[in-house]
Design a protein around this motif. Sequence first.
Motif, short mmCIF file in Angstrom:
data_model
loop_
_atom_site.label_atom_id
_atom_site.label_comp_id
_atom_site.label_asym_id
_atom_site.label_seq_id
_atom_site.Cartn_x
_atom_site.Cartn_y
_atom_site.Cartn_z
N TYR A 111 40.20 30.07 37.70
CA TYR A 111 39.22 31.04 38.19
C TYR A 111 39.96 32.28 38.66
N ASP A 129 39.73 35.72 40.78
CA ASP A 129 38.92 36.33 41.82
C ASP A 129 39.01 37.85 41.78
N LEU A 130 38.66 38.42 40.66
CA LEU A 130 38.68 39.88 40.55
C LEU A 130 37.57 40.35 39.62
N GLU A 131 37.20 41.60 39.78
CA GLU A 131 36.08 42.19 39.01
C GLU A 131 34.81 41.36 39.13
N GLY A 132 34.59 40.76 40.29
CA GLY A 132 33.39 39.96 40.48
C GLY A 132 33.61 38.48 40.25
N GLY A 133 34.75 38.11 39.67
CA GLY A 133 35.07 36.70 39.47
C GLY A 133 34.70 36.18 38.09
N PRO A 161 28.94 39.30 39.25
CA PRO A 161 29.67 39.54 40.48
C PRO A 161 29.45 38.43 41.51
N ILE A 162 30.42 38.21 42.36
CA ILE A 162 30.26 37.26 43.45
C ILE A 162 30.69 37.95 44.75
N LYS A 213 32.68 38.43 48.33
CA LYS A 213 34.05 38.17 48.80
C LYS A 213 34.09 38.17 50.33
N MET A 237 34.73 43.62 46.14
CA MET A 237 35.27 43.20 44.85
C MET A 237 36.71 43.67 44.72
N SER A 238 37.44 43.07 43.80
CA SER A 238 38.84 43.45 43.56
C SER A 238 39.04 43.75 42.08
#
Lengths: 71, 495
Positions: A9, A11-15, B195-196, B198, B432-433
């Motif tokens: 997974y 964790d970037l650009e929304g995941g 998107p999720i 954070k 977000m990243s």
Amino acid sequence: MNITDHIRYQDLEGGFWGILGDDGSKYLPVDGLPESFKKEGLSVEVKVEIVHMIGTVMWGQYVKVLSISSA
Amino acid sequence: MLLTGILTISAFLLIARGATKRERSPLLMATGILLLAGSAIGHFFAYSSLLPAITALTAEIGVGLFFVAGFLSRHNRPARPIFFVGSISLAVCVILLGIGRFSLSTDESHESVTLLVELGPDDSIDEIEEILEQFGAGYERAFPAITLTMDIDLSQVYIVSTTTDNELRLRRALEADVENVDHVEVNEPVGLYEPISKRSVDIDIEGVLENDPLVNRQWALQAIDAHKAHEYLKTVEPVRKAKVAIIDTGVDGGHEDIRSVFVSSPGNIDVHGHGSHCAGLAGAVTNNAIGIASLNWEGKYIEVTAYKALNDQGMGTIESIAQAVLDAVRDDADVISMSLGGKSPEAPKTIADAIRFAIRNDAVVVVSAGNSNEDARYHMPSNVEGVIVVSAVDQELRKASFSNTNTSLARPITAPGVNILSLQPGGRYIEMSGTSMSTPIVSGLVGVMRSLNPELNAEQVYNVLQETGKTLKDSRSIGRMINASSAIEAAVAMR
């Protein structure tokens, strides 16, 4: 192309879920992964076809998954 | 397994042959069941999905029962129930066949594909019509608003529709026609992800100027000296508002924190969310007591507009991205912000042409370096000449682990790109990243610079960013980090 790698997974650009090799190679399924394969670290054997795309994720090589199974 | 099945059935038949009439009936029934099971298993292995397997099976059962009914009828035995069951089986087969055909036609529609075909400057589509007819391919001009005098390449690009079956042969035929065809490429689709939310990162904001309630979750403002820039922007006036074009999934133009600076466009709806996040970072209204802060002090410096290059399902095409760039140029965008890309040693020609067209028309194009932790020169469109390529740093001001490096390219720069708070459609906010986040932060700064000094061209803008930027530990691989305060003051000093 056949690859044996791990599901990770990111964790970037929304995941999103990607396929990461021990050698650092990255493959991003353009249609996502089946729910049953969205497991961190799951070892998989995947048959993929490389596709040249543009998207917001910008991670690794975009691929179309032709078949996938647990390794 | 097959051999075992055949031997078992043969044994049953041999036993039945020598058995009495009373014993024969259950043996024949067992043989029938075995044959049916074997047939079902065989069909499910033979077909790729359940529907055609069941369809074939019902057809064979129906025909088989008709034979049995005929046999019984010939020997004056009751055949009507068997005939009735056979009829039902065949009816089921016909229904399944109809469903299958409908599914197939749906699948076939997904197999259509479009090519982008660029003709020579003095060639016309009529000259390749014979090839197109041969493959039953349709066509239309890709960018009808672009004339030959505006751009010699883009004006000659056509979208040619075909099917995947014909794609390769059509492509070869077109590529072989070197007299009329300059370039052919597949108009590839684009993929997106949901998107999720954070975790939030609270920071000390004692003494800051802005009254935006979420500013304590925006570590990036401090990192790029945005608070100091706001103090300066409070004391000056822009020559005019600069227009920042967000080429993405659209932007929620009704979001409370951007509504007043959003210029309505066909891209003012964002189901996905990525484009709204980018738009907020570029130009959310600052010091309005709502949401977050950007460099757009009180909304006086930047207006934001959106061009929807990617659809709500996260799919788009090379043509849709190029078209969005051309639309932004048509609408006099000062800055074009592209938080998108893909792995490729060189950009698709159509996108490269569109970006070159934008640069020629005085737009500053800012693009993401990408998130693969590799060299951005293998990532497009960051490898298009003339664009500003943005990498990302984390809260420690080190290269973000995912960020591509950019110093092999002509115009590298970096900005914060980890746990960045911005807009989410529907009046919400989300962290977000990614280099998608660092890119619009730079675009917003460029917008403010051009609002204060519209005469700055792309090269001058980049030189200011570079010369005023902060040197970090990782600057050798990701360039300097923008310093908003110094860059804005330098832009004003150059007026």
